[in-house]
Design a protein around this motif. Sequence first.
Motif, PDB file in Angstrom:
ATOM      1  N   PRO A 177      -1.562  -5.013   4.833  1.00  0.00           N
ATOM      2  CA  PRO A 177      -2.807  -5.682   4.440  1.00  0.00           C
ATOM      3  C   PRO A 177      -3.154  -6.865   5.334  1.00  0.00           C
ATOM      4  O   PRO A 177      -4.322  -7.244   5.446  1.00  0.00           O
ATOM      5  CB  PRO A 177      -2.526  -6.138   3.001  1.00  0.00           C
ATOM      6  N   GLN A 178      -2.134  -7.465   5.957  1.00  0.00           N
ATOM      7  CA  GLN A 178      -2.398  -8.576   6.864  1.00  0.00           C
ATOM      8  C   GLN A 178      -2.950  -8.104   8.204  1.00  0.00           C
ATOM      9  O   GLN A 178      -3.450  -8.913   8.992  1.00  0.00           O
ATOM     10  CB  GLN A 178      -1.118  -9.388   7.091  1.00  0.00           C
ATOM     11  N   ASP A 179      -2.832  -6.830   8.492  1.00  0.00           N
ATOM     12  CA  ASP A 179      -3.363  -6.249   9.728  1.00  0.00           C
ATOM     13  C   ASP A 179      -4.496  -5.308   9.349  1.00  0.00           C
ATOM     14  O   ASP A 179      -4.409  -4.088   9.527  1.00  0.00           O
ATOM     15  CB  ASP A 179      -2.248  -5.508  10.473  1.00  0.00           C
ATOM     16  N   ALA A 180      -5.549  -5.884   8.789  1.00  0.00           N
ATOM     17  CA  ALA A 180      -6.659  -5.111   8.229  1.00  0.00           C
ATOM     18  C   ALA A 180      -7.948  -5.907   8.332  1.00  0.00           C
ATOM     19  O   ALA A 180      -7.937  -7.134   8.479  1.00  0.00           O
ATOM     20  CB  ALA A 180      -6.384  -4.765   6.760  1.00  0.00           C
ATOM     21  N   THR A 181      -9.060  -5.215   8.249  1.00  0.00           N
ATOM     22  CA  THR A 181     -10.354  -5.893   8.226  1.00  0.00           C
ATOM     23  C   THR A 181     -10.542  -6.550   6.855  1.00  0.00           C
ATOM     24  O   THR A 181      -9.894  -6.186   5.874  1.00  0.00           O
ATOM     25  CB  THR A 181     -11.502  -4.902   8.494  1.00  0.00           C
ATOM     26  N   LEU A 182     -11.434  -7.512   6.792  1.00  0.00           N
ATOM     27  CA  LEU A 182     -11.595  -8.295   5.569  1.00  0.00           C
ATOM     28  C   LEU A 182     -12.167  -7.512   4.402  1.00  0.00           C
ATOM     29  O   LEU A 182     -12.050  -7.949   3.249  1.00  0.00           O
ATOM     30  CB  LEU A 182     -12.504  -9.503   5.854  1.00  0.00           C
ATOM     31  N   ASN A 183     -12.777  -6.351   4.657  1.00  0.00           N
ATOM     32  CA  ASN A 183     -13.364  -5.556   3.571  1.00  0.00           C
ATOM     33  C   ASN A 183     -12.408  -4.533   2.981  1.00  0.00           C
ATOM     34  O   ASN A 183     -12.798  -3.726   2.137  1.00  0.00           O
ATOM     35  CB  ASN A 183     -14.649  -4.877   4.030  1.00  0.00           C
ATOM     36  N   VAL A 184     -11.136  -4.552   3.404  1.00  0.00           N
ATOM     37  CA  VAL A 184     -10.128  -3.668   2.808  1.00  0.00           C
ATOM     38  C   VAL A 184      -9.680  -4.249   1.477  1.00  0.00           C
ATOM     39  O   VAL A 184      -9.343  -5.433   1.389  1.00  0.00           O
ATOM     40  CB  VAL A 184      -8.918  -3.489   3.743  1.00  0.00           C
ATOM     41  N   LEU A 185      -9.643  -3.418   0.435  1.00  0.00           N
ATOM     42  CA  LEU A 185      -9.193  -3.849  -0.886  1.00  0.00           C
ATOM     43  C   LEU A 185      -7.962  -3.041  -1.280  1.00  0.00           C
ATOM     44  O   LEU A 185      -8.065  -1.924  -1.782  1.00  0.00           O
ATOM     45  CB  LEU A 185     -10.305  -3.639  -1.928  1.00  0.00           C
ATOM     46  N   PRO A 186      -6.761  -3.584  -1.052  1.00  0.00           N
ATOM     47  CA  PRO A 186      -5.546  -2.857  -1.448  1.00  0.00           C
ATOM     48  C   PRO A 186      -5.417  -2.807  -2.962  1.00  0.00           C
ATOM     49  O   PRO A 186      -5.684  -3.794  -3.652  1.00  0.00           O
ATOM     50  CB  PRO A 186      -4.416  -3.697  -0.834  1.00  0.00           C
ATOM     51  N   VAL A 187      -5.022  -1.646  -3.479  1.00  0.00           N
ATOM     52  CA  VAL A 187      -4.723  -1.509  -4.901  1.00  0.00           C
ATOM     53  C   VAL A 187      -3.233  -1.790  -5.067  1.00  0.00           C
ATOM     54  O   VAL A 187      -2.431  -1.510  -4.173  1.00  0.00           O
ATOM     55  CB  VAL A 187      -5.089  -0.091  -5.400  1.00  0.00           C
ATOM     56  N   SER A 188      -2.855  -2.364  -6.167  1.00  0.00           N
ATOM     57  CA  SER A 188      -1.490  -2.868  -6.337  1.00  0.00           C
ATOM     58  C   SER A 188      -0.425  -1.793  -6.430  1.00  0.00           C
ATOM     59  O   SER A 188       0.754  -2.095  -6.482  1.00  0.00           O
ATOM     60  CB  SER A 188      -1.416  -3.762  -7.582  1.00  0.00           C
ATOM     61  N   PHE A 189      -0.808  -0.509  -6.481  1.00  0.00           N
ATOM     62  CA  PHE A 189       0.204   0.543  -6.569  1.00  0.00           C
ATOM     63  C   PHE A 189      -0.301   1.804  -5.860  1.00  0.00           C
ATOM     64  O   PHE A 189      -1.501   1.986  -5.683  1.00  0.00           O
ATOM     65  CB  PHE A 189       0.516   0.885  -8.034  1.00  0.00           C
TER      66      PHE A 189
END
Length: 262
Positions: A71-83
């Motif tokens: 997630p730290q190597d991603a564009t700002l519009n990426v929304l990781p889901v917690s699982f």
Amino acid sequence: SPQVSIRLPRVGRTLRAMAPKAAEPKAEAPAEAKEAAAVAEAAKEEPSELEQDAPADKRKKVAAGAVAMCPQDATLNVLPVSFGNLFATLTEGGMQYLLAGIRANAGAKRGRYMFEVSILELVYPTETQGSKGPQPRQLLRVGFSTAGSSLILGDGSDSICFDNEGGLTSEGKWEKAATKFGKGCVIGVLLNLDAKSPNANTLSLFKDGQRISAPKAIPEGLQGKALFPTVNYRNMTVQVSFGPVAKAALPFSCRMLADAAA
């Protein structure tokens, strides 16, 4: 020596009646059916699968969970889901027109490895009256890029990728190279860097375990470098898997990136 590198994240009436009746034109098949038929016909002319089963490897494997999207190597519009290695994206207003990009924390320099991607959801945001954004509205690109390069696949010579429209982008050029795919299938992205393989230095695409592209050569500028799985997507939710076991097995045994030697 290690085959996978893991790095820390970066930020007429009668006459007519006598004439033989003309054959009625056949209804044109849908575009996707015609495309599939063309691929099947091409497959008859191509040699059988050249990829072989992966040999046994008793070396120590990378730690469970060590290989992941970063997630730290991603564009700002990426929304990781917690699982579940799920990733959504921002779609409000003009954000729906932007690609989201995320890269894995592990890359391969040699050997043969695969990762998988599935489209779980397609999103159809409301557009402002009179506005028309980039097409297609839902887009997925899957491939590999070098560390520190642009997170947008195809943006320069530091990446190579397939997309859900059946295209391949390499060295900034797009070409038709595969069949289209969509929601609900498992897409396998196979990177072959094994110098002993007849498909050495190629990228291939599989859908639900079946090949949907020929092996495509990796540009010389990418050979010998660590290549990191990278995913771009727009107006959809995707799931990424590194294994260690494939969700859709290929016709030959192939290691997932999470089953690589440490």
